[in-house]
Design a protein around this motif. Structure first.
Motif, PDB file in Angstrom:
ATOM      1  N   HIS A 101      13.946  21.060  19.870  1.00  0.00           N
ATOM      2  CA  HIS A 101      14.724  19.855  20.158  1.00  0.00           C
ATOM      3  C   HIS A 101      14.765  19.554  21.652  1.00  0.00           C
ATOM      4  N   GLN A 102      14.744  20.607  22.472  1.00  0.00           N
ATOM      5  CA  GLN A 102      14.727  20.391  23.916  1.00  0.00           C
ATOM      6  C   GLN A 102      13.398  19.772  24.368  1.00  0.00           C
ATOM      7  N   ILE A 103      12.337  20.115  23.683  1.00  0.00           N
ATOM      8  CA  ILE A 103      11.028  19.540  24.005  1.00  0.00           C
ATOM      9  C   ILE A 103      10.995  18.064  23.609  1.00  0.00           C
ATOM     10  N   ARG A 104      11.509  17.755  22.424  1.00  0.00           N
ATOM     11  CA  ARG A 104      11.514  16.353  21.975  1.00  0.00           C
ATOM     12  C   ARG A 104      12.346  15.490  22.925  1.00  0.00           C
ATOM     13  N   VAL A 105      13.507  16.000  23.301  1.00  0.00           N
ATOM     14  CA  VAL A 105      14.362  15.264  24.233  1.00  0.00           C
ATOM     15  C   VAL A 105      13.675  15.149  25.596  1.00  0.00           C
ATOM     16  N   GLY A 106      12.984  16.200  26.000  1.00  0.00           N
ATOM     17  CA  GLY A 106      12.249  16.169  27.267  1.00  0.00           C
ATOM     18  C   GLY A 106      11.146  15.129  27.272  1.00  0.00           C
ATOM     19  N   LEU A 107      10.462  14.984  26.148  1.00  0.00           N
ATOM     20  CA  LEU A 107       9.441  13.931  26.036  1.00  0.00           C
ATOM     21  C   LEU A 107      10.068  12.550  26.200  1.00  0.00           C
ATOM     22  N   SER A 108      11.241  12.375  25.612  1.00  0.00           N
ATOM     23  CA  SER A 108      11.931  11.096  25.743  1.00  0.00           C
ATOM     24  C   SER A 108      12.318  10.832  27.194  1.00  0.00           C
ATOM     25  N   ARG A 109      12.720  11.876  27.905  1.00  0.00           N
ATOM     26  CA  ARG A 109      13.041  11.713  29.324  1.00  0.00           C
ATOM     27  C   ARG A 109      11.831  11.210  30.110  1.00  0.00           C
ATOM     28  N   LEU A 110      10.668  11.759  29.804  1.00  0.00           N
ATOM     29  CA  LEU A 110       9.451  11.345  30.505  1.00  0.00           C
ATOM     30  C   LEU A 110       9.154   9.872  30.265  1.00  0.00           C
ATOM     31  N   VAL A 111       9.173   9.462  28.998  1.00  0.00           N
ATOM     32  CA  VAL A 111       8.833   8.080  28.656  1.00  0.00           C
ATOM     33  C   VAL A 111       9.896   7.120  29.193  1.00  0.00           C
ATOM     34  N   SER A 112      11.132   7.570  29.220  1.00  0.00           N
ATOM     35  CA  SER A 112      12.214   6.701  29.687  1.00  0.00           C
ATOM     36  C   SER A 112      12.162   6.467  31.195  1.00  0.00           C
ATOM     37  N   MET A 113      11.366   7.227  31.910  1.00  0.00           N
ATOM     38  CA  MET A 113      11.237   7.030  33.348  1.00  0.00           C
ATOM     39  C   MET A 113      10.686   5.652  33.686  1.00  0.00           C
TER      40      MET A 113
END
Length: 548
Positions: A72-84
């Motif tokens: 789940h931390q990886i999925r949320v981390g991916l979202s952080r990247l795209v949200s940049m």
């Protein structure tokens, strides 16, 4: 017995989402590199609000930490990247970011706090409670922590589309709001003057109704609003994308359009025809068009509305046409708002929109090869306004927000402001008005009116300080130092906590050999922000002036 079995099965499905990694770290790392390469190769134009350098640095840091993270931390981390990229259409859908359960509540940010606006009936006791903290994290800090996961275009987008991330324990844990992942989390709430703790369980995402940002009461879901009546902006939300209602006593035609998509029961073209037929055959003294809940659709459907309004100057008149916008106004409805501001005389009322004036939309799905996650990347640049006019959002002429008390009592202060508007001297375009006063040399009236505007809450979304500061610099660049001095002195009076204003004023005073005044201005900077870079420069300027 059957209901108990169903509840247990639902609970087990929710718990399933709290498992460990199902993919090896190397597969996630391959997905991250695939995403990075795809963006650089096919979507490099998205690097407008974030630089390639900063994005790549974030990718590298995330890539290295993946072996230490849970899924789940990886999925949320991916979202952080795209949200940049900070474009709402460029995102990883919420269903990929948070796969496990959510809390059985609906949140809404009113002008007096974040409240539980709706709730599953099993938790009726917390309905209408104000949120104080999640776990040990104060709510203001919790909002700050989850914001990087949301593809925010502006603050309004976050209020409209970001609060749902607070309902996910996976996001809360990944972002450090709660210390460990759990299917229950204690929230601190406040209701009727009493503060208390409540241990929320999670439910399936599918169990929560999906109707805009407000809860429509059902057999299982309750709203904090008094349901004996329904305000106009919430009528027919579950059955109609658009409708109008004639308020005969006031000769006001109210229209709510909550989508730019066609409805199966009536196309927008047919709706507009029916709307304008009504206007042509009835006495309509005021048209109020409400898109505060309109999240977009197909912007090619906007044309017939604009053409119809422009063909009817008797209604397309300042003071007779009002356009309500808000935090949900997004995408194709931002295009509509742009067209309204360009081609009509509408007075805008409400809150700013959730979209930039010009923006990237029309996203394509890019599927990550190992995890199967779909990343949606925008590829069409919509530029309705000149580049130099681009802003984070469209702001209303008349700013109106709703309090929790107004909401639950079915009051609509936004509609009331439009209904009550009279041409009594309210300045719709502050900078145009002040510029005209400046050009004719009426500085006394300019100062009086500028002070009123700066203090009037109806202008609270208008960045008056920024606009006047830019005007001062333009005047200075044109060689009018005395005019610029008047503007900067006025700004310092209106915004005495602004170090930038004091810096501009001090520099100009220094140029004009007003050394004592310049030193006073620079000292203000030191007093306000003694450790800032501007304070360091201010000290140097004071030292230079003392030597003269």
């Amino acid at each position: 017995m059957i209901k108990i079995i169903q509840y247990v099965l639902c609970y087990l499905l929710v718990l399933k989402g709290f498992g460990q990694n199902q993919l090896p770290a190397s597969d996630w790392q391959n997905d991250v590199k695939f995403l990075q390469e795809t963006i650089h190769r096919d979507y490099a134009f998205l690097f407008k609000k974030v630089t390639q350098k900063d994005f790549d640095a974030a990718v590298d840091t995330f890539y290295k930490t993946i072996p230490e993270l849970q899924e789940h931390q990886i999925r949320v981390g991916l979202s952080r990247l795209v949200s940049m990229f900070q474009y709402g259409h460029t995102q990883i859908p919420y269903s990929y970011v948070s796969k496990a359960g959510i809390f059985p509540i609906n949140l809404y940010q009113f002008n007096d706090g974040l409240y539980i606006e709706g709730v599953h009936k099993a938790h009726e006791a917390v309905l209408g409670a104000k949120v104080v903290s999640i776990g040990e994290t104060p709510i203001a800090k919790a909002l700050e922590l989850i914001r990087p996961v949301v593809p925010v275009e502006n603050d309004q987008y976050f209020k409209a589309y970001g609060l749902r991330f607070l309902l996910s324990p996976e996001v809360l844990h990944a972002q450090g709001v709660i210390p460990k992942l759990s299917e229950t989390v204690i929230w601190t709430l406040e209701k009727e003057g009493q503060r208390f703790s409540y241990d929320f369980p999670t439910i399936s995402r599918d169990a929560k109704p999906k109707v805009f940002n407000f809860t429509l009461p059902t057999e299982n879901w309750l709203t904090a609003r008094e349901i004996s009546e329904t305000p106009l902006y919430l009528k027919h939300l579950d059955s109609k994308y658009y409708y109008f209602e004639y308020l005969e006593n006031e000769k006001v035609l109210y229209v709510r359009q909550s989508s730019v998509f066609n409805h199966e029961s009536e196309t927008l073209e047919d709706f507009y025809k029916r709307l304008f037929d009504f206007i042509d055959n009835n006495t309509v003294d005021k048209l109020i068009y409400d898109v505060r809940l309109n999240g977009g659709g197909n912007n090619f459907n906007n044309l017939n509305l604009i053409k119809g309004l422009m063909a009817r100057p008797h209604i397309n008149t300042k003071g007779e046409f009002f356009f309500i916008i808000g935090r949900d106004t997004f995408s194709a409805c931002q295009n509509l708002t742009n067209e309204i501001t360009t081609y009509t005389e509408a007075i805008l009322v409400g809150e700013p929109t959730a979209e930039n004036l010009n923006f990237y939309g029309d996203s394509r799905p890019v599927q990550l090869p190992k995890s199967g996650i779909k990343v949606y990347l925008s590829h069409v640049w919509w530029q309705d306004k000149p580049q130099w006019e681009n802003k984070d959002a469209t702001v209303p002429h008349i700013a109106v927000e709703m309090s929790y008390k107004e909401y639950i009592s079915n009051a609509d202060p936004v509609l009331e402001a439009a209904m009550a508007y009279k041409d009594d001297g309210f300045i719709l375009d502050p900078m145009q008005h002040l510029t005209q006063l400046f050009m004719v040399g009426d500085f006394a009236t300019l100062k009086i009116d500028a002070t009123k505007i700066a203090k009037d809450p109806r202008y609270r979304y208008y960045d008056f300080k920024e606009e006047v500061s830019k005007a001062g610099n333009r005047v200075l660049n044109q060689g009018n130092r005395e005019g610029a001095l008047f503007i900067f002195e006025l700004m310092a009076e209106l915004y005495p906590e602004s170090v930038g204003t004091w810096f501009s004023l001090g520099n100009l005073q220094m140029e004009l050999k007003q050394n004592e005044k310049a030193m006073t201005s620079f000292q203000k900077i030191i007093d306000l922000e003694p450790k800032s870079m501007l304070a360091r420069t201010a000290r140097n300027r004071i030292a230079t002036l003392k030597k003269q």
